[in-house]
Design a protein around this motif. Sequence first.
Motif, PDB file in Angstrom:
ATOM      1  N   ASP A 446       0.948 -12.017  -5.624  1.00 29.77           N
ATOM      2  CA  ASP A 446       1.675 -12.517  -4.911  1.00 29.77           C
ATOM      3  C   ASP A 446       3.236 -13.514  -5.859  1.00 29.77           C
ATOM      4  O   ASP A 446       4.331 -13.485  -5.656  1.00 29.77           O
ATOM      5  CB  ASP A 446       1.353 -13.642  -3.685  1.00 29.77           C
ATOM      6  N   GLN A 447       2.393 -14.408  -6.637  1.00 23.60           N
ATOM      7  CA  GLN A 447       3.438 -15.331  -7.533  1.00 23.60           C
ATOM      8  C   GLN A 447       4.354 -14.412  -8.009  1.00 23.60           C
ATOM      9  O   GLN A 447       5.768 -14.908  -8.752  1.00 23.60           O
ATOM     10  CB  GLN A 447       2.781 -15.823  -8.402  1.00 23.60           C
ATOM     11  N   ALA A 448       3.986 -13.428  -9.268  1.00 25.30           N
ATOM     12  CA  ALA A 448       4.783 -12.288  -9.974  1.00 25.30           C
ATOM     13  C   ALA A 448       5.451 -11.266  -8.350  1.00 25.30           C
ATOM     14  O   ALA A 448       7.133 -11.401  -9.027  1.00 25.30           O
ATOM     15  CB  ALA A 448       3.455 -11.158 -10.047  1.00 25.30           C
ATOM     16  N   ASN A 449       5.206 -11.379  -7.313  1.00 22.68           N
ATOM     17  CA  ASN A 449       5.884 -10.952  -6.710  1.00 22.68           C
ATOM     18  C   ASN A 449       7.755 -11.853  -6.122  1.00 22.68           C
ATOM     19  O   ASN A 449       8.494 -11.612  -6.396  1.00 22.68           O
ATOM     20  CB  ASN A 449       5.820 -10.236  -5.100  1.00 22.68           C
ATOM     21  N   ARG A 450       7.115 -12.912  -5.876  1.00 22.59           N
ATOM     22  CA  ARG A 450       8.347 -14.248  -5.910  1.00 22.59           C
ATOM     23  C   ARG A 450       9.076 -14.527  -6.756  1.00 22.59           C
ATOM     24  O   ARG A 450      10.324 -14.719  -6.665  1.00 22.59           O
ATOM     25  CB  ARG A 450       7.211 -15.648  -5.188  1.00 22.59           C
ATOM     26  N   THR A 451       8.314 -13.865  -8.122  1.00 21.04           N
ATOM     27  CA  THR A 451       9.264 -14.365  -9.433  1.00 21.04           C
ATOM     28  C   THR A 451       9.957 -13.485  -9.037  1.00 21.04           C
ATOM     29  O   THR A 451      10.630 -12.641 -10.718  1.00 21.04           O
ATOM     30  CB  THR A 451       8.856 -14.859 -10.518  1.00 21.04           C
ATOM     31  N   GLY A 452       9.336 -12.220  -8.443  1.00 21.83           N
ATOM     32  CA  GLY A 452      11.061 -10.679  -8.754  1.00 21.83           C
ATOM     33  C   GLY A 452      10.984 -10.363  -9.861  1.00 21.83           C
ATOM     34  O   GLY A 452      11.602  -9.161 -10.481  1.00 21.83           O
ATOM     35  N   MET A 453       9.741 -10.164  -9.992  1.00 25.24           N
ATOM     36  CA  MET A 453       8.600  -8.812 -10.453  1.00 25.24           C
ATOM     37  C   MET A 453       9.039  -7.232 -10.733  1.00 25.24           C
ATOM     38  O   MET A 453       8.903  -7.241  -9.033  1.00 25.24           O
ATOM     39  CB  MET A 453       7.147  -8.966 -11.492  1.00 25.24           C
TER      40      MET A 453
END
Length: 504
Positions: A446-453
């Motif tokens: 979820d963190q990776a998704n939030r940072t725009g991966m």
Amino acid sequence: MGEHDDERYGGTRENDWAAGNAVAQAIHHGKPPKKPPADKGKTATRTPTKTTRGLYVEKDGCICRNREGEPVSLCNFVARIVEQVIHDNGEVQEMTLALEGRLNTGQALPRIDVTAASFAGLAWVTQQWGCGAIIYAGTATKDHLRVALQELSGEVPRRTVYSHVGWRQFNGQWRYLHAGGALGADGNRVDVEVHPGAGHMRHYRLPDPPEGAALHAAVSASLALADIAPHKPEVGALLLACIYRAPLATVALIDHAAFLVGFTGARKSEAAAMALAHFGQGFTARTFPAGWADTGSALEVKAHAAKDAIIVVDDFKPTGSKKDVDDLHKKAEGLFRGAGNQNGRGRLSATLKQRTAYHPRGLVLATGEDIPKGQSLRARITVASLSRNANDPQKGDIDLERLSVLQRHAGDGSLAQAMAGYLRWLAPQMGHLADHLPEAIRDLRDQANRTGMQGHSRTPSDFASLVMGITYLARFAEACGALDAVQATAFQERATAALRGLLE
């Protein structure tokens, strides 16, 4: 056969194998056979002898049935079930029976293994012992012979053979199975038998975990893999992430794979071998457990047996006719899709019963000169490319001096010692990890998704899973003293950044 074989199998002697007949006598105790009718003019009756007291006996090298006091041969051999073996693959248990025997001519019959399911049919007699072993005619002969074999064998010892590596619980304690036994938190081996498969699968064998300075040196040797390709840090990061993520598969399933791609001479197989050597000193670039020349079914079975470990499938190189190329891509699709879906191909037995569906239970690391087809399939694979310099091999992506050092560490068992130490460190945490690791991976995703991966929708999940391997390597290295807290944090940050750059 040994010097006492005649006594064991009877041969031409009337030896009833006392241990086996004791069972038959107990079953039929108090029910002596009927007396045969006396001859005309005679009043004497037959007294049961040692060989005619039970329902099933041996006489003149044959298994016989007592019929009204007279032994009637069921076959022309004697045999015993000498062992029951339970084969446990972590999902299904199957039993085989080991038998030994001798023809009534005295010729020894070799030890054979028969599945418990096929034992009653007795087709195995001719299939494995040949046409010299004869079951005589009669509507009930096979039924009597089956019972006779079981009764005359008496108490048959039983043992369990585990046909996979990886974590299992024994008396509530987590232990990691490998070809040399089972390793747990105490570092001691447990007396269990593990046969992960034939051929090079036997190299899944770990040493005793080192301690102190020896452990520090082994983990430092493993960490050196991070710099195997100095100009491509993502290669070392991916290999280390796979190595230390694989043993966590039991508590957090691995639904992705890794792939090293490059033309011949890029040293991709040697790099993959350094990862695999963490799971056994015998692994080299010439002793991989699997290759793309294997059948699809063989690949599935091997990947299923390599539970909580890396399995390297070497040399994906589509060549030949269109059919050959298509078949190879189809084989790759089956393996990688099985890993991604954590589900094997459904198959039925000859009796239309569902057979075991094999799928990878660890982490598949493949090498090749090309990548399998299909966008959705590639989304399940993290690919790192390696190049070579045809004019100057020293200038290829793989640093040959560092590779040589790693190969020495692999050959002397240092890399496998690092893994043994890691597994001992993990063992007491397994219960906690089962409850919390899947959630931790979801949080990273979820963190990776939030940072725009960027990339496929599966990319953040694959990234999070690989980062967890790096995270636990860093924690272990700090716990054993190979890295201090600052070094461990810096290593984790560098490797995580390299993985992100590779996946985006």
